[in-house]
Design a protein around this motif. Structure first.
Motif, short mmCIF file in Angstrom:
data_model
loop_
_atom_site.label_atom_id
_atom_site.label_comp_id
_atom_site.label_asym_id
_atom_site.label_seq_id
_atom_site.Cartn_x
_atom_site.Cartn_y
_atom_site.Cartn_z
N THR A 216 -16.90 103.00 30.40
CA THR A 216 -17.59 102.74 31.67
C THR A 216 -17.41 103.89 32.64
O THR A 216 -18.27 104.15 33.48
CB THR A 216 -17.07 101.45 32.32
OG1 THR A 216 -15.69 101.59 32.67
CG2 THR A 216 -17.22 100.27 31.38
N ARG A 217 -16.30 104.62 32.51
CA ARG A 217 -16.01 105.74 33.38
C ARG A 217 -16.84 106.97 33.01
O ARG A 217 -17.30 107.71 33.88
CB ARG A 217 -14.51 106.08 33.30
CG ARG A 217 -14.06 107.23 34.17
CD ARG A 217 -12.62 107.60 33.83
NE ARG A 217 -11.71 106.50 34.04
CZ ARG A 217 -11.10 106.26 35.19
NH1 ARG A 217 -11.30 107.04 36.24
NH2 ARG A 217 -10.27 105.23 35.30
N LEU A 218 -17.00 107.19 31.69
CA LEU A 218 -17.66 108.41 31.21
C LEU A 218 -18.53 108.06 30.01
O LEU A 218 -18.18 108.34 28.87
CB LEU A 218 -16.60 109.45 30.83
CG LEU A 218 -17.05 110.89 30.65
CD1 LEU A 218 -17.48 111.50 31.98
CD2 LEU A 218 -15.92 111.72 30.05
N PRO A 219 -19.69 107.43 30.23
CA PRO A 219 -20.49 106.95 29.11
C PRO A 219 -21.04 108.05 28.21
O PRO A 219 -21.37 107.79 27.05
CB PRO A 219 -21.63 106.18 29.80
CG PRO A 219 -21.67 106.70 31.19
CD PRO A 219 -20.28 107.08 31.54
N GLN A 220 -21.13 109.27 28.72
CA GLN A 220 -21.70 110.35 27.91
C GLN A 220 -20.73 110.91 26.88
O GLN A 220 -21.12 111.68 25.99
CB GLN A 220 -22.20 111.50 28.81
CG GLN A 220 -21.11 112.27 29.56
CD GLN A 220 -20.78 111.67 30.91
OE1 GLN A 220 -20.86 110.46 31.09
NE2 GLN A 220 -20.41 112.52 31.85
N ALA A 221 -19.44 110.56 26.96
CA ALA A 221 -18.46 111.06 26.00
C ALA A 221 -18.55 110.29 24.69
O ALA A 221 -19.10 109.18 24.62
CB ALA A 221 -17.05 110.95 26.58
N ASN A 222 -18.00 110.88 23.66
CA ASN A 222 -17.89 110.23 22.36
C ASN A 222 -16.52 109.57 22.28
O ASN A 222 -15.49 110.25 22.31
CB ASN A 222 -18.05 111.28 21.25
CG ASN A 222 -17.81 110.69 19.87
OD1 ASN A 222 -18.05 109.52 19.62
ND2 ASN A 222 -17.30 111.52 18.96
N TRP A 223 -16.49 108.25 22.19
CA TRP A 223 -15.23 107.51 22.18
C TRP A 223 -14.94 107.03 20.77
O TRP A 223 -15.79 106.43 20.12
CB TRP A 223 -15.29 106.33 23.15
CG TRP A 223 -15.59 106.77 24.55
CD1 TRP A 223 -16.77 106.64 25.21
CD2 TRP A 223 -14.71 107.45 25.44
NE1 TRP A 223 -16.67 107.18 26.48
CE2 TRP A 223 -15.41 107.69 26.64
CE3 TRP A 223 -13.37 107.87 25.35
CZ2 TRP A 223 -14.83 108.33 27.74
CZ3 TRP A 223 -12.80 108.51 26.43
CH2 TRP A 223 -13.53 108.73 27.61
N GLN A 224 -13.73 107.29 20.30
CA GLN A 224 -13.35 106.95 18.93
C GLN A 224 -12.10 106.08 18.93
O GLN A 224 -11.07 106.48 19.49
CB GLN A 224 -13.09 108.22 18.11
CG GLN A 224 -14.30 109.10 17.92
CD GLN A 224 -14.00 110.33 17.06
OE1 GLN A 224 -12.91 110.45 16.51
NE2 GLN A 224 -14.97 111.21 16.95
N LEU A 225 -12.20 104.93 18.30
CA LEU A 225 -11.04 104.06 18.09
C LEU A 225 -10.38 104.49 16.78
O LEU A 225 -11.00 104.41 15.71
CB LEU A 225 -11.48 102.60 18.02
CG LEU A 225 -10.39 101.56 17.79
CD1 LEU A 225 -9.41 101.52 18.96
CD2 LEU A 225 -11.00 100.18 17.56
N ALA A 226 -9.14 104.96 16.86
CA ALA A 226 -8.49 105.49 15.66
C ALA A 226 -6.98 105.46 15.83
O ALA A 226 -6.46 105.47 16.96
CB ALA A 226 -8.95 106.93 15.39
N ASP A 227 -6.29 105.42 14.71
CA ASP A 227 -4.84 105.59 14.69
C ASP A 227 -4.56 107.07 14.91
O ASP A 227 -4.97 107.92 14.12
CB ASP A 227 -4.30 105.13 13.34
CG ASP A 227 -2.78 105.17 13.26
OD1 ASP A 227 -2.16 105.92 14.06
OD2 ASP A 227 -2.21 104.48 12.41
N LEU A 228 -3.85 107.39 15.99
CA LEU A 228 -3.63 108.79 16.32
C LEU A 228 -2.82 109.52 15.25
O LEU A 228 -2.93 110.75 15.12
CB LEU A 228 -2.90 108.90 17.66
CG LEU A 228 -3.58 108.23 18.86
CD1 LEU A 228 -2.78 108.49 20.13
CD2 LEU A 228 -5.01 108.70 19.03
N ALA A 229 -2.04 108.80 14.48
CA ALA A 229 -1.19 109.43 13.48
C ALA A 229 -1.98 110.06 12.35
O ALA A 229 -1.54 111.04 11.74
CB ALA A 229 -0.19 108.42 12.92
N ASP A 230 -3.17 109.50 12.04
CA ASP A 230 -3.95 110.07 10.93
C ASP A 230 -5.37 110.43 11.32
O ASP A 230 -6.23 110.65 10.46
CB ASP A 230 -3.94 109.12 9.73
CG ASP A 230 -4.42 107.72 10.09
OD1 ASP A 230 -5.15 107.57 11.09
OD2 ASP A 230 -4.05 106.78 9.35
#
Length: 257
Positions: free
Chosen positions: A72-86
């Motif tokens: 909602t803050r930055l709709p133009q960005a690409n948001w990825q749900l991921a485990d940061l470790a891999d």
């Protein structure tokens, strides 16, 4: 563990300051691809986007709640749900930036070299992590976790030394990069409220601990922590509470470009 974006951002200005100090040391004129690893609610991602408006901005986090706020803050960005470790980028980025996130991960001996190797030639890895795990704010949490009926549940979750000494990151990164800057800063944070250090850590340090307990134990554990930390950080006569907070920074640039 479940993150509460509103609770985390209660101290938004103070949490943002180290991110800005890190960003000020990143010398990239026009990166094409910028990744915010552990972006949380996207407040820092928005700053990255403002500095480099022509760059493709990606925010990566393992919290769906945080990413929903970020979108909602930055709709133009690409948001990825991921485990940061891999997590792996689709293409090598020019900048991998991480503010107050990587201390949640184990295995820094392999994680940091792996992140450096992800970069495009001439790219930069910029990281900031809390490094105050020996401070009373954290020691009170460890004590409260060990002394109650919840000890068996919480003991495995205690991560008392998740960050290496600064020299450890030099050993990991120096053979892989062209230049490396490592430093520490201790911020004297001036807080307001009845028990503000406890409130600060309820949105960060305590999140996995509270998330592991049932409601009755959750309330009792938090009450014990608040009691201990209020003694460790008493309010001053002017109503303020001083909260020293040490943070570790590093900026590494790989060869080429």
């Amino acid at each position: 563990m479940s993150w509460d974006p509103a609770l985390y951002l209660t101290f938004g200005d103070l949490r943002l300051r180290p991110a800005l100090d890190l960003l000020a040391r990143v010398d990239l004129a026009a990166p094409r691809s910028v990744v915010d690893v552990g972006c949380g609610a996207g407040n820092v991602t928005a700053v990255l986007s403002k500095r480099w408006p022509q760059a493709a901005i990606t925010g990566v986090d393992n919290s769906a709640e945080m990413l929903a706020t970020a979108a909602t803050r930055l709709p133009q960005a690409n948001w990825q749900l991921a485990d940061l470790a891999d997590w792996q980028p689709d293409t090598p980025p020019d900048l991998i930036y991480s503010n107050a996130a990587l201390h949640w991960l184990d295995g820094h001996q392999t994680l940091f070299p792996r992140l450096a190797r992800m970069l495009r030639p001439g790219g930069v890895l910029a990281v900031q992590m809390p490094n105050n795990f020996g401070s009373p704010s954290h020691q009170c949490a460890y004590r409260a976790a060990r002394e109650g009926p919840w000890a068996a549940t919480l003991q495995p979750l205690l991560r008392e030394r998740p960050v290496l000494p600064p020299a450890g990151y030099y050993e990991l990164l120096a053979p892989l990069v062209q230049s490396l800057d490592i430093w520490e800063t201790e911020y004297m944070q001036i807080l307001e409220g009845d028990n503000p250090v406890a409130d600060w850590n309820k949105g960060a340090l305590l999140v996995p601990l509270l998330g592991a307990l049932d409601e009755a134990h959750k309330r009792a554990f938090e009450a014990r922590y608040r009691e201990l930390v209020a003694t460790a950080y008493p309010r001053r006569p002017d109503g303020k509470t001083l909260f020293p907070f040490r943070r570790l920074f590093m900026v590494a640039r790989v060869s080429g470009g």
